[in-house]
Write an enzyme that holds these catalytic residues in place. Sequence first.
Site, mmCIF file in Angstrom:
data_model
loop_
_atom_site.group_PDB
_atom_site.id
_atom_site.type_symbol
_atom_site.label_atom_id
_atom_site.label_comp_id
_atom_site.label_asym_id
_atom_site.label_seq_id
_atom_site.Cartn_x
_atom_site.Cartn_y
_atom_site.Cartn_z
ATOM 1 N N CYS A 260 1.979 38.092 -14.619
ATOM 2 C CA CYS A 260 2.798 36.906 -13.624
ATOM 3 C C CYS A 260 3.550 36.135 -14.536
ATOM 4 C CB CYS A 260 1.817 36.264 -12.861
ATOM 5 S SG CYS A 260 2.501 35.176 -11.722
ATOM 6 N N ASN A 302 2.604 35.890 -6.592
ATOM 7 C CA ASN A 302 2.883 34.591 -6.454
ATOM 8 C C ASN A 302 3.841 34.111 -7.606
ATOM 9 O OD1 ASN A 302 2.962 31.766 -6.267
ATOM 10 N ND2 ASN A 302 0.736 31.343 -7.016
ATOM 11 N N PHE A 305 10.069 32.910 -10.242
ATOM 12 C CA PHE A 305 10.846 33.196 -11.203
ATOM 13 C C PHE A 305 10.731 35.021 -11.674
ATOM 14 C CE2 PHE A 305 10.137 29.009 -11.494
ATOM 15 C CZ PHE A 305 11.512 28.302 -11.853
ATOM 16 N N HIS A 352 -0.411 40.299 -9.491
ATOM 17 C CA HIS A 352 -1.745 39.967 -9.743
ATOM 18 C C HIS A 352 -2.714 41.045 -9.415
ATOM 19 C CE1 HIS A 352 -1.162 35.297 -9.667
ATOM 20 N NE2 HIS A 352 -0.398 35.867 -9.911
ATOM 21 N N GLU A 354 -5.758 41.418 -10.482
ATOM 22 C CA GLU A 354 -7.359 40.991 -10.245
ATOM 23 C C GLU A 354 -7.415 40.971 -8.827
ATOM 24 O OE1 GLU A 354 -5.093 37.531 -9.427
ATOM 25 O OE2 GLU A 354 -4.907 38.886 -11.172
#
Length: 384
Positions: A260, A302, A305, A352, A354
């Site tokens: 991220c 999430n 940018f 992400h 995880e």
Amino acid sequence: MSLTTPNAVLVLEDGSRYEGRAYGAEGTTFGEIVFATGMSGYQETLTDPSYAGQIVLMTAPHIGNTGMNDKDMESRRIWVAGYAVRDASRIVSNFRAERSLDNDLDHEGIVGIQGIDTRAVTRHIRSKGSMRAGIFSGAAAAESAEVQLSQVLEADQMAGKNLSAQVSTQEEYVVPAVGEKIGSVAILDLGVKTSTVNYIAERGFDAHVLPQTVTAEQILAMKPSALFFSNGPGDPAASDKHVELLSTVLKAGIPFFGICFGNQLLGRALGFSTYKLPFGHRGINQPVLDKATGRVEITSQNHGFAVDAPIDGVLESPAGFGRVEVSHYSLNDQVVEGLRCLDINAFSVQYHPEAASGPHDSNYLFDRFRDMVLTSATTSGASN
């Protein structure tokens, strides 16, 4: 108060207004309005530090029915600046629930709004882009529309904002390796989630979680097996010191994995620029193509940018780190979703892996990270 009486309003910086009812704490809050498309996992969303500074609007219409519990917390607290939902559940009906979402929002001072047409707001943001917004509830909802809008327009923009200091740990802590220890990983906490640290520890690494103020010299003195940059909020263009830190550590030959925000900072360290997306990617249903395998992964994302780089071909790092390629890209809008260095041991993804609440398509990346570190150690040992 009647369930239909408006006592809260969501105001966008373009003057759009959506009347509803107070949810959580009453008062006033400001932030960048964004929408998250997950049908589940609202607790993981709320406690993800990457949402700091943002008013999160849920596109799923019914929120709060499974309550809240301590086990599913992704960090020490709720981080969203505000919360907007259509239908807030009036009851909690899950055996794992320890309390209600409404109670947690109120307890942590999170100002929210319920009973608005979240589909209409989502369509507006998709058309106009993410923008500043404010939620006014209770007594603040009675202020004039002009006063409310002027307050929204005085709030900070997300572009150019550095939020790392707000979300990072203040002190180093260590999560010991699970099972046989194979090394240690220095984790720069830019808004790291609990599940990320646990997944790294489960791969046999002592996970040293470090505050964002740590220096490259301090990291090198630790002699870690690898460096990891976490997810986090804010504009990567406002994190020059973390880019410089990463450049120094990469030049020292230490393997690197970033997710991220960490992907954006690797892009900058390699010499690429970043830019703000119109409305970002947020939710647990984002399709990404792995160019190496042709496999499509459904991912949790999430970010507002992205790295500015062509998705095809092998690129030369403008900062002198050799060959680089875009390893993954979004199937929705062809945004860069991963970088892989071909001449140094470094890679990153924008999403992400995880994803505690799911999906788990990308969890293998932690295994790839472990394998890269082991291969690097073997190669380094042979050369010595």
